[in-house]
Design an enzyme around this catalytic site. Structure first.
Site, PDB file in Angstrom:
ATOM      1  N   GLN A 131      17.408  34.139 -12.570  1.00 18.96           N
ATOM      2  CA  GLN A 131      18.250  33.086 -11.990  1.00 18.96           C
ATOM      3  C   GLN A 131      17.650  32.444 -10.735  1.00 18.96           C
ATOM      4  O   GLN A 131      17.811  31.231 -10.520  1.00 18.96           O
ATOM      5  CB  GLN A 131      19.649  33.624 -11.686  1.00 18.96           C
ATOM      6  CG  GLN A 131      20.636  32.486 -11.501  1.00 18.96           C
ATOM      7  CD  GLN A 131      22.000  32.973 -11.080  1.00 18.96           C
ATOM      8  OE1 GLN A 131      22.133  33.777 -10.158  1.00 18.96           O
ATOM      9  NE2 GLN A 131      23.025  32.506 -11.760  1.00 18.96           N
ATOM     10  N   ARG A 185       6.028  32.271 -19.732  1.00 21.38           N
ATOM     11  CA  ARG A 185       5.473  33.525 -19.194  1.00 21.38           C
ATOM     12  C   ARG A 185       6.565  34.590 -19.021  1.00 21.38           C
ATOM     13  O   ARG A 185       7.500  34.405 -18.230  1.00 21.38           O
ATOM     14  CB  ARG A 185       4.835  33.201 -17.837  1.00 21.38           C
ATOM     15  CG  ARG A 185       4.504  34.384 -16.988  1.00 21.38           C
ATOM     16  CD  ARG A 185       3.189  34.986 -17.374  1.00 21.38           C
ATOM     17  NE  ARG A 185       2.756  36.000 -16.410  1.00 21.38           N
ATOM     18  CZ  ARG A 185       1.723  36.793 -16.639  1.00 21.38           C
ATOM     19  NH1 ARG A 185       1.032  36.703 -17.759  1.00 21.38           N
ATOM     20  NH2 ARG A 185       1.364  37.678 -15.723  1.00 21.38           N
ATOM     21  N   GLY A 225      -0.516   6.052   6.240  1.00 22.18           N
ATOM     22  CA  GLY A 225       0.503   6.305   7.271  1.00 22.18           C
ATOM     23  C   GLY A 225       1.100   7.688   7.075  1.00 22.18           C
ATOM     24  O   GLY A 225       1.670   7.976   6.023  1.00 22.18           O
ATOM     25  N   THR A 226       0.954   8.542   8.080  1.00 20.33           N
ATOM     26  CA  THR A 226       1.456   9.922   7.968  1.00 20.33           C
ATOM     27  C   THR A 226       2.989   9.930   7.969  1.00 20.33           C
ATOM     28  O   THR A 226       3.636   8.944   8.347  1.00 20.33           O
ATOM     29  CB  THR A 226       0.984  10.778   9.157  1.00 20.33           C
ATOM     30  OG1 THR A 226       1.570  10.236  10.352  1.00 20.33           O
ATOM     31  CG2 THR A 226      -0.534  10.780   9.295  1.00 20.33           C
ATOM     32  N   GLU A 248       0.847  -1.206   0.000  1.00 18.75           N
ATOM     33  CA  GLU A 248       0.000   0.000   0.000  1.00 18.75           C
ATOM     34  C   GLU A 248       0.880   1.252   0.000  1.00 18.75           C
ATOM     35  O   GLU A 248       0.636   2.198  -0.737  1.00 18.75           O
ATOM     36  CB  GLU A 248      -0.927   0.002   1.226  1.00 18.75           C
ATOM     37  CG  GLU A 248      -1.726   1.293   1.319  1.00 18.75           C
ATOM     38  CD  GLU A 248      -2.837   1.280   2.363  1.00 18.75           C
ATOM     39  OE1 GLU A 248      -2.993   0.266   3.076  1.00 18.75           O
ATOM     40  OE2 GLU A 248      -3.534   2.296   2.467  1.00 18.75           O
ATOM     41  N   GLU A 250       4.811  11.373  10.016  1.00  9.96           N
ATOM     42  CA  GLU A 250       5.276  11.187  11.400  1.00  9.96           C
ATOM     43  C   GLU A 250       5.288   9.700  11.755  1.00  9.96           C
ATOM     44  O   GLU A 250       6.229   9.213  12.394  1.00  9.96           O
ATOM     45  CB  GLU A 250       4.376  11.970  12.377  1.00  9.96           C
ATOM     46  CG  GLU A 250       4.504  13.482  12.272  1.00  9.96           C
ATOM     47  CD  GLU A 250       3.854  14.075  11.005  1.00  9.96           C
ATOM     48  OE1 GLU A 250       2.969  13.430  10.424  1.00  9.96           O
ATOM     49  OE2 GLU A 250       4.265  15.182  10.597  1.00  9.96           O
TER      50      GLU A 250
HETATM   51  C1  LIG Z   1      -8.121  11.252   1.271  1.00 11.65           C
HETATM   52  C2  LIG Z   1      -7.978  10.188   2.328  1.00 11.65           C
HETATM   53  C3  LIG Z   1      -8.243   8.859   2.012  1.00 11.65           C
HETATM   54  C4  LIG Z   1      -8.133   7.875   2.987  1.00 11.65           C
HETATM   55  N1  LIG Z   1      -8.460   6.572   2.675  1.00 11.65           N
HETATM   56  C5  LIG Z   1      -8.492   5.640   3.665  1.00 11.65           C
HETATM   57  C6  LIG Z   1      -8.946   4.304   3.400  1.00 11.65           C
HETATM   58  O1  LIG Z   1      -9.283   3.951   2.255  1.00 11.65           O
HETATM   59  N2  LIG Z   1      -9.027   3.424   4.432  1.00 11.65           N
HETATM   60  C7  LIG Z   1      -8.655   3.763   5.694  1.00 11.65           C
HETATM   61  O2  LIG Z   1      -8.747   2.917   6.574  1.00 11.65           O
HETATM   62  N3  LIG Z   1      -8.207   5.012   5.987  1.00 11.65           N
HETATM   63  C8  LIG Z   1      -8.131   5.957   5.003  1.00 11.65           C
HETATM   64  N4  LIG Z   1      -7.693   7.232   5.284  1.00 11.65           N
HETATM   65  C9  LIG Z   1      -7.341   7.571   6.654  1.00 11.65           C
HETATM   66  C10 LIG Z   1      -5.843   7.773   6.849  1.00 11.65           C
HETATM   67  O3  LIG Z   1      -5.168   6.552   6.757  1.00 11.65           O
HETATM   68  C11 LIG Z   1      -5.654   8.471   8.211  1.00 11.65           C
HETATM   69  O4  LIG Z   1      -6.165   9.788   8.056  1.00 11.65           O
HETATM   70  C12 LIG Z   1      -4.205   8.512   8.645  1.00 11.65           C
HETATM   71  O5  LIG Z   1      -3.737   7.226   8.945  1.00 11.65           O
HETATM   72  C13 LIG Z   1      -4.018   9.416   9.883  1.00 11.65           C
HETATM   73  O6  LIG Z   1      -4.926   9.099  10.883  1.00 11.65           O
HETATM   74  P1  LIG Z   1      -5.809  10.278  11.552  1.00 11.65           P
HETATM   75  O7  LIG Z   1      -6.408  11.056  10.446  1.00 11.65           O
HETATM   76  O8  LIG Z   1      -6.699   9.663  12.544  1.00 11.65           O
HETATM   77  O9  LIG Z   1      -4.750  11.224  12.259  1.00 11.65           O
HETATM   78  P2  LIG Z   1      -4.164  10.999  13.736  1.00 11.65           P
HETATM   79  O10 LIG Z   1      -3.722   9.604  13.893  1.00 11.65           O
HETATM   80  O11 LIG Z   1      -5.129  11.562  14.717  1.00 11.65           O
HETATM   81  O12 LIG Z   1      -2.881  11.954  13.683  1.00 11.65           O
HETATM   82  C14 LIG Z   1      -2.926  13.357  13.926  1.00 11.65           C
HETATM   83  C15 LIG Z   1      -1.507  13.898  13.848  1.00 11.65           C
HETATM   84  O13 LIG Z   1      -0.708  13.272  14.854  1.00 11.65           O
HETATM   85  C16 LIG Z   1       0.453  12.716  14.261  1.00 11.65           C
HETATM   86  N5  LIG Z   1       0.887  11.562  15.002  1.00 11.65           N
HETATM   87  C17 LIG Z   1       0.224  10.401  15.167  1.00 11.65           C
HETATM   88  N6  LIG Z   1       0.944   9.562  15.922  1.00 11.65           N
HETATM   89  C18 LIG Z   1       2.108  10.211  16.241  1.00 11.65           C
HETATM   90  C19 LIG Z   1       3.254   9.876  16.996  1.00 11.65           C
HETATM   91  N7  LIG Z   1       3.377   8.683  17.596  1.00 11.65           N
HETATM   92  N8  LIG Z   1       4.240  10.792  17.107  1.00 11.65           N
HETATM   93  C20 LIG Z   1       4.124  12.006  16.519  1.00 11.65           C
HETATM   94  N9  LIG Z   1       3.066  12.368  15.786  1.00 11.65           N
HETATM   95  C21 LIG Z   1       2.054  11.485  15.648  1.00 11.65           C
HETATM   96  C22 LIG Z   1       0.036  12.374  12.848  1.00 11.65           C
HETATM   97  O14 LIG Z   1       1.156  12.248  12.003  1.00 11.65           O
HETATM   98  C23 LIG Z   1      -0.831  13.578  12.509  1.00 11.65           C
HETATM   99  O15 LIG Z   1       0.012  14.638  12.126  1.00 11.65           O
HETATM  100  C24 LIG Z   1      -7.747   8.229   4.308  1.00 11.65           C
HETATM  101  C25 LIG Z   1      -7.453   9.564   4.602  1.00 11.65           C
HETATM  102  C26 LIG Z   1      -7.562  10.536   3.637  1.00 11.65           C
HETATM  103  C27 LIG Z   1      -7.246  11.968   3.997  1.00 11.65           C
END
Ligand SMILES: Cc1cc2nc3c(=O)[nH]c(=O)nc-3n(C[C@H](O)[C@H](O)[C@H](O)COP(=O)(O)OP(=O)(O)OC[C@H]3O[C@@H](n4cnc5c(N)ncnc54)[C@H](O)[C@@H]3O)c2cc1C
Length: 381
Positions: A279, A268, A364-365, A242, A367
């Site tokens: 530059q 442009r 996976g973000t 993935e 972070e």
């Molecule tokens: C367009 C889109 C499509 C998606 N499609 C799917 C899908 O098909 N199926 C699915 O299951 N999910 C899907 N997702 C969800 C996506 O996988 C999650 O949004 C992502 O994993 C982050 O989880 P969260 O949004 O809950 O953020 P959180 O986990 O709440 O994180 C919030 C912040 O805290 C940071 N953080 C988290 N843990 C730590 C740590 N230990 N140390 C430091 N920082 C940390 C994160 O990096 C982030 O900046 C999708 C999301 C988007 C935006």
């Protein structure tokens, strides 16, 4: 590097798929963006021509092709404006769970439809209170006779609005932390399953992203993928492909942003000469081109390793982090080179800029990638 791995058949396939995209995707992309959805018709047309799950074995309706064909489909969809088409998520993320961990009956039942486009899949992992920390999911699946009763909620699910089958992460043992996570196939017609609204997003407008609800939702226990309590291990294994799939998106979108920025900067005129001949901007483009080149080298080496069956956890985490950030830098700079026109919808860079923002978040973000990388370096608490 990858050039040596691409055969004549790959090139022919790429040409055929490029023609398909030019005819079926590019002209329709604006309408799909407006509708927030790609119609089922596209899925069926792709299926009919072998463009869905081409890697699936012939006995399940596929062509038994290698991962490079998936790479080609992902790349050409992006180049042809289909960057929100949820096909790579279906073909290369969701369906592999069914082939690897489904019962023979489940494979026979679902996989031919996955290859034909009659069955669209999604992965339902994230929940309102658990995204990065998947061990914290709260959706439960408790046995009742020969059925599981599922209760909970998922959010941000790609293909969620149209999916016929969802690979769903649940807790079969809510007290066991990550060891209580299991994966279950939930058909959209299962009693107790419903979808919420299609979520309004900043970008990826043609991709339907939805909330899913499970209220005493009943599915046969035979819908379990693999073994109870092994779900987290399966996720860790499959998340590698993935993440690689998202790395491909990052790289190709960075290449597209660079091309947009460069061609605009050559045309442009400002203060008597093209934007790019000042530059500061020429150097900016030189830096962008270097980053994109580095990204391509890194990505291609990972694809080659994945094809060779090597373990890529650490390197794909590095790539997902670095490419996800890199494509955002490139999009920002490419838009900046356009000045005010870059902010206008009629310019392609405007949409690219919006869409790349999600790449450092989903699968996976950045972070979370750094967390994995640092653990790989031995930095564990
Ligand atoms: C367009 C889109 C499509 C998606 N499609 C799917 C899908 O098909 N199926 C699915 O299951 N999910 C899907 N997702 C969800 C996506 O996988 C999650 O949004 C992502 O994993 C982050 O989880 P969260 O949004 O809950 O953020 P959180 O986990 O709440 O994180 C919030 C912040 O805290 C940071 N953080 C988290 N843990 C730590 C740590 N230990 N140390 C430091 N920082 C940390 C994160 O990096 C982030 O900046 C999708 C999301 C988007 C935006």
């Amino acid at each position: 590097m990858l050039d040596q791995l691409y055969s004549q058949e790959h090139h022919i396939f790429r040409e055929a798929f490029r023609r398909f995209v030019a005819a079926e995707v590019t002209p329709n992309a604006p309408a799909w963006e407006a509708a927030g959805l790609v119609p089922r018709e596209l899925w069926l047309k792709m299926g009919a021509q072998g463009f869905l799950c081409p890697w699936l074995p012939g006995e399940y309706g596929g062509l038994g092709l290698d991962f490079l064909y998936s790479v080609i489909i992902n790349e050409e969809l992006i180049r042809g404006e289909g960057f929100g088409v949820g096909v790579p998520l279906h073909s290369d993320v969701a369906v592999p769970y069914i082939l690897s961990y489904g019962t023979e009956e489940a494979k026979q039942r679902w996989l031919p439809g996955c290859a034909s486009g009659e069955v669209v899949t999604a992965v339902g992992f994230s929940e309102p209170d658990a995204g990065s920390d998947l061990a914290a999911i709260r959706t439960t699946a408790l046995p009742d006779g020969d059925e599981y009763v599922i209760n909970g909620q998922k959010t941000f699910i790609t293909n969620g609005y149209v999916a016929d089958l969802i690979v769903t992460a649940v807790k079969t043992d809510p007290a066991a932390g990550h060891k209580g996570v299991s994966l279950i196939l939930v058909p959209a017609h299962a009693p107790g399953f419903s979808r919420g609204r299609k979520l309004d997003k900043m970008g990826y407008h043609m991709q339907d992203t939805a909330e899913l609800f499970f209220e005493d939702c009943r599915v046969p226990t035979a819908n379990l993928l693999g073994q109870e309590g092994r779900g987290f291990a399966y996720l860790m294994e499959k998340l590698q492909q993935e993440r690689l799939e998202v790395c491909i998106k990052c790289q190709v979108m960075a290449e597209e942003c660079l091309a947009e920025g460069l061609s605009y900067a050559k045309e442009r005129p400002v203060f008597g000469k093209p934007v790019g001949l000042h530059q500061a901007n020429a150097f900016r483009l030189a830096e962008m081109a270097t980053e994109v080149e580095l990204g391509r080298t890194f990505l291609d080496s990972l694809i080659a390793d994945h094809l060779a069956g090597k373990e890529i956890v650490q390197r794909v985490s590095m790539a997902k982090y670095w490419l996800g950030e890199m494509v955002n830098r490139i999009a920002y700079q490419a838009l900046q080179l356009h000045g005010g026109y870059g902010y206008m919808e009629e310019y392609r860079i405007c949409r690219l800029y919006r869409d790349v923002r999600a790449l450092s978040i989903f699968a996976g973000t950045s972070e979370v990638m750094k967390l994995i990388i640092s653990r790989g370096l031995g930095l564990r608490e």
